[in-house]
Write a protein that holds these residues in place. Structure first.
Motif, PDB file in Angstrom:
ATOM      1  N   ARG A 134       0.833  -1.200   0.000  1.00 54.01           N
ATOM      2  CA  ARG A 134       0.000   0.000   0.000  1.00 54.01           C
ATOM      3  C   ARG A 134       0.875   1.261   0.000  1.00 54.01           C
ATOM      4  NH1 ARG A 134      -5.142   1.127   1.853  1.00 54.01           N
ATOM      5  NH2 ARG A 134      -5.630  -0.898   0.901  1.00 54.01           N
ATOM      6  N   VAL A 135       1.938   1.240   0.779  1.00 58.86           N
ATOM      7  CA  VAL A 135       2.856   2.383   0.797  1.00 58.86           C
ATOM      8  C   VAL A 135       3.470   2.584  -0.587  1.00 58.86           C
ATOM      9  CG1 VAL A 135       5.017   3.286   1.744  1.00 58.86           C
ATOM     10  CG2 VAL A 135       3.379   2.140   3.251  1.00 58.86           C
ATOM     11  N   ALA A 276      10.566   4.604  -0.264  1.00 63.19           N
ATOM     12  CA  ALA A 276       9.344   5.036   0.416  1.00 63.19           C
ATOM     13  C   ALA A 276       9.030   4.143   1.607  1.00 63.19           C
ATOM     14  CB  ALA A 276       8.178   5.038  -0.564  1.00 63.19           C
ATOM     15  N   VAL A 277       9.212   2.839   1.423  1.00 62.44           N
ATOM     16  CA  VAL A 277       8.950   1.892   2.509  1.00 62.44           C
ATOM     17  C   VAL A 277       9.938   2.101   3.647  1.00 62.44           C
ATOM     18  CG1 VAL A 277       9.035  -0.550   3.144  1.00 62.44           C
ATOM     19  CG2 VAL A 277       7.839   0.159   1.054  1.00 62.44           C
ATOM     20  N   GLN A 278      11.219   2.266   3.319  1.00 62.53           N
ATOM     21  CA  GLN A 278      12.226   2.481   4.349  1.00 62.53           C
ATOM     22  C   GLN A 278      11.957   3.767   5.130  1.00 62.53           C
ATOM     23  OE1 GLN A 278      15.781   2.338   1.962  1.00 62.53           O
ATOM     24  NE2 GLN A 278      16.051   0.135   2.257  1.00 62.53           N
ATOM     25  N   LYS A 279      11.570   4.816   4.418  1.00 68.65           N
ATOM     26  CA  LYS A 279      11.255   6.084   5.075  1.00 68.65           C
ATOM     27  C   LYS A 279      10.049   5.942   5.990  1.00 68.65           C
ATOM     28  CE  LYS A 279      10.122  10.917   4.056  1.00 68.65           C
ATOM     29  NZ  LYS A 279       9.891  11.915   2.974  1.00 68.65           N
ATOM     30  N   ASP A 280       9.033   5.205   5.519  1.00 64.54           N
ATOM     31  CA  ASP A 280       7.820   5.020   6.315  1.00 64.54           C
ATOM     32  C   ASP A 280       8.118   4.208   7.574  1.00 64.54           C
ATOM     33  OD1 ASP A 280       4.693   5.271   6.159  1.00 64.54           O
ATOM     34  OD2 ASP A 280       5.101   3.202   6.767  1.00 64.54           O
ATOM     35  N   LEU A 281       8.898   3.144   7.427  1.00 65.57           N
ATOM     36  CA  LEU A 281       9.227   2.316   8.582  1.00 65.57           C
ATOM     37  C   LEU A 281      10.071   3.085   9.595  1.00 65.57           C
ATOM     38  CD1 LEU A 281       9.944  -1.147   6.901  1.00 65.57           C
ATOM     39  CD2 LEU A 281       7.956  -0.477   8.261  1.00 65.57           C
ATOM     40  N   LYS A 282      10.959   3.939   9.096  1.00 66.14           N
ATOM     41  CA  LYS A 282      11.771   4.762  10.008  1.00 66.14           C
ATOM     42  C   LYS A 282      10.875   5.698  10.805  1.00 66.14           C
ATOM     43  CE  LYS A 282      15.685   7.931  10.257  1.00 66.14           C
ATOM     44  NZ  LYS A 282      14.974   8.843  11.172  1.00 66.14           N
ATOM     45  N   ALA A 283       9.891   6.287  10.122  1.00 66.44           N
ATOM     46  CA  ALA A 283       8.970   7.193  10.815  1.00 66.44           C
ATOM     47  C   ALA A 283       8.170   6.440  11.866  1.00 66.44           C
ATOM     48  CB  ALA A 283       8.037   7.853   9.801  1.00 66.44           C
ATOM     49  N   LEU A 284       7.758   5.215  11.539  1.00 66.39           N
ATOM     50  CA  LEU A 284       7.015   4.408  12.506  1.00 66.39           C
ATOM     51  C   LEU A 284       7.875   4.080  13.719  1.00 66.39           C
ATOM     52  CD1 LEU A 284       5.120   1.938  10.123  1.00 66.39           C
ATOM     53  CD2 LEU A 284       4.143   3.829  11.431  1.00 66.39           C
ATOM     54  N   ARG A 285       9.145   3.756  13.476  1.00 66.94           N
ATOM     55  CA  ARG A 285      10.054   3.483  14.592  1.00 66.94           C
ATOM     56  C   ARG A 285      10.248   4.729  15.459  1.00 66.94           C
ATOM     57  NH1 ARG A 285      13.995  -0.498  15.102  1.00 66.94           N
ATOM     58  NH2 ARG A 285      13.617  -2.377  13.831  1.00 66.94           N
ATOM     59  N   ASP A 286      10.383   5.875  14.812  1.00 66.94           N
ATOM     60  CA  ASP A 286      10.641   7.116  15.550  1.00 66.94           C
ATOM     61  C   ASP A 286       9.461   7.517  16.432  1.00 66.94           C
ATOM     62  OD1 ASP A 286      13.112   7.245  14.395  1.00 66.94           O
ATOM     63  OD2 ASP A 286      12.538   8.702  12.848  1.00 66.94           O
ATOM     64  N   THR A 287       8.265   7.140  16.031  1.00 65.05           N
ATOM     65  CA  THR A 287       7.070   7.549  16.784  1.00 65.05           C
ATOM     66  C   THR A 287       6.514   6.422  17.660  1.00 65.05           C
ATOM     67  OG1 THR A 287       5.674   6.978  14.869  1.00 65.05           O
ATOM     68  CG2 THR A 287       6.433   9.261  15.058  1.00 65.05           C
ATOM     69  N   SER A 288       7.223   5.302  17.732  1.00 65.58           N
ATOM     70  CA  SER A 288       6.752   4.162  18.527  1.00 65.58           C
ATOM     71  C   SER A 288       7.697   3.913  19.693  1.00 65.58           C
ATOM     72  CB  SER A 288       6.655   2.903  17.660  1.00 65.58           C
ATOM     73  OG  SER A 288       5.757   3.089  16.582  1.00 65.58           O
ATOM     74  N   LYS A 289       7.187   3.300  20.727  1.00 63.55           N
ATOM     75  CA  LYS A 289       8.004   2.929  21.879  1.00 63.55           C
ATOM     76  C   LYS A 289       8.476   1.493  21.692  1.00 63.55           C
ATOM     77  CE  LYS A 289       8.018   2.569  26.927  1.00 63.55           C
ATOM     78  NZ  LYS A 289       7.212   2.709  28.169  1.00 63.55           N
ATOM     79  N   ILE A 290       9.785   1.339  21.484  1.00 64.01           N
ATOM     80  CA  ILE A 290      10.374   0.017  21.270  1.00 64.01           C
ATOM     81  C   ILE A 290      11.357  -0.240  22.402  1.00 64.01           C
ATOM     82  CG2 ILE A 290      11.730  -1.428  19.701  1.00 64.01           C
ATOM     83  CD1 ILE A 290      10.714   0.339  17.410  1.00 64.01           C
ATOM     84  N   GLU A 291      11.132  -1.305  23.138  1.00 67.64           N
ATOM     85  CA  GLU A 291      11.977  -1.634  24.285  1.00 67.64           C
ATOM     86  C   GLU A 291      12.549  -3.034  24.113  1.00 67.64           C
ATOM     87  OE1 GLU A 291      11.642  -2.069  29.173  1.00 67.64           O
ATOM     88  OE2 GLU A 291       9.902  -1.487  27.946  1.00 67.64           O
TER      89      GLU A 291
END
Length: 339
Positions: A134-135, A276-291
């Motif tokens: 979709r992206v 586009a996919v790499q950029k989108d995934l980076k944005a998702l990582r930046d706005t998510s809490k990953i522990e």
């Protein structure tokens, strides 16, 4: 002429590989329509009821035309005239599959923890792939100017395209032996003479050969290889020694822009989708809490040695040049990091 310090003859872009596998063959939709029409006609036409979509009944379960079409969509090389025979073969496989599923459910194998885990993993992969596709759908196609620029910027791939007959050696050696091997190779009148030297001095090595057009070589190494003349070699360090690429001979076979255009457009589009996919995934990582938890919370250990450069497939005879009469998008994609 020896070219020390050249980059290893190796590696494709794995991200582009994955993205290319998700591209849809434009012939699929036409083929599916042909198959659907043939199967519906065999069922007596589309009467608007469920029976018109049923291809077979296996005990109490039905196998539908839609199931057959779904399998056929995953066979992009199929021609429309092969649709009828292929659909019947697919139906027989689906019948066997349904029989196996029914027996497995009878034995409650669908509740086995390992099976449940595999089902969940497949489900996650399918859903994630759907999002990634979709992206990619939002990416614009490259313009004519961009395609023309790429063509002009890659003469080794198009205007000055060549077919290369290559031999590769992987020699096990210690770092202090590198310069000796370089000097011996440079002084040798042929690669066979150098091989005899390796045998006489108990060097362990492996070798292979292949004939490849420019578009089937690693794109990152193509410009370096294109500078070689017949009889030249590339020498580079490998994890366990030295990698040697020897150009036996080559012949010119240029490709004009008109023939190159479809392949260039496909490559640039795939490249944009990956970005586009790499950029989108980076944005998702930046706005998510990953522990990270447990041992994964600790810093990663030092990276292991990089794998040896990929070898050319062994070949006793020259491989055919698929782009000899035209540039095949599938073959050019291999060198561009696509499959």
């Amino acid at each position: 002429m020896l070219h020390p310090g050249a980059e290893p003859f190796s590696t494709h872009n794995k991200d582009l590989d994955k993205m290319a596998q998700r591209l849809i063959n434009p012939r699929i939709s036409l083929l599916t329509a042909v198959v659907a029409a043939a199967l519906l006609a065999a069922c007596g036409g589309d009467k608007g009821d469920k029976a018109s979509q049923t291809a077979a009944k296996v005990n109490k379960e039905e196998i539908t035309v839609h199931q057959i079409n779904f399998v056929l969509q995953r066979q992009p090389g199929l021609k429309p005239e092969q649709a009828e025979a292929a659909s019947r073969q697919v139906l027989e496989r689906l019948i066997d599959q349904e029989l196996a599923v029914q027996k497995a459910e009878e034995q409650k194998l669908d509740r086995d923890p390992r099976v449940v885990q595999q089902i969940e993993a497949a489900k996650r992969e399918i859903i994630a792939r759907a999002y990634i596709e979709r992206v990619g759908e939002s990416v614009a196609k490259p313009s004519n100017d961009e395609i023309a620029k790429y063509y002009n910027d890659k003469p080794a791939l198009f205007k000055d395209r060549r077919i290369y007959s290559l031999q590769e050696l992987q020699v096990e050696a210690k770092p202090e032996q590198f310069e000796t091997l370089r000097a011996k190779l440079d002084a040798s009148k042929s690669l066979n003479e150098f091989v005899e030297y390796l045998k006489a001095n108990d060097f362990r090595f492996t070798g292979n050969q292949a004939v490849r057009p420019a578009e089937q070589l690693p794109l990152a190494s193509l410009d370096t290889i294109a500078k070689l003349k017949d009889g030249d070699s590339l020498v580079s360090a490998a994890p366990n020694g030295v990698s040697i690429l020897y150009l036996v001979n080559s012949r010119s076979q240029p490709v004009d822009e008109a023939r190159a255009r479809p392949a260039i457009e496909a490559f640039l589009l795939n490249q944009r989708k990956t970005e586009a996919v790499q950029k989108d995934l980076k944005a998702l990582r930046d706005t998510s809490k990953i522990e990270y938890v447990g041992k994964f919370a600790q810093p990663a250990p030092a990276a292991a040695s990089a794998p040896a450069p990929a070898e050319l497939p062994a070949s006793d005879a020259a491989a055919p040049a698929p782009a000899a009469s035209g540039l095949d998008p599938a073959s050019i994609s291999k060198g561009m990091g696509l499959k």
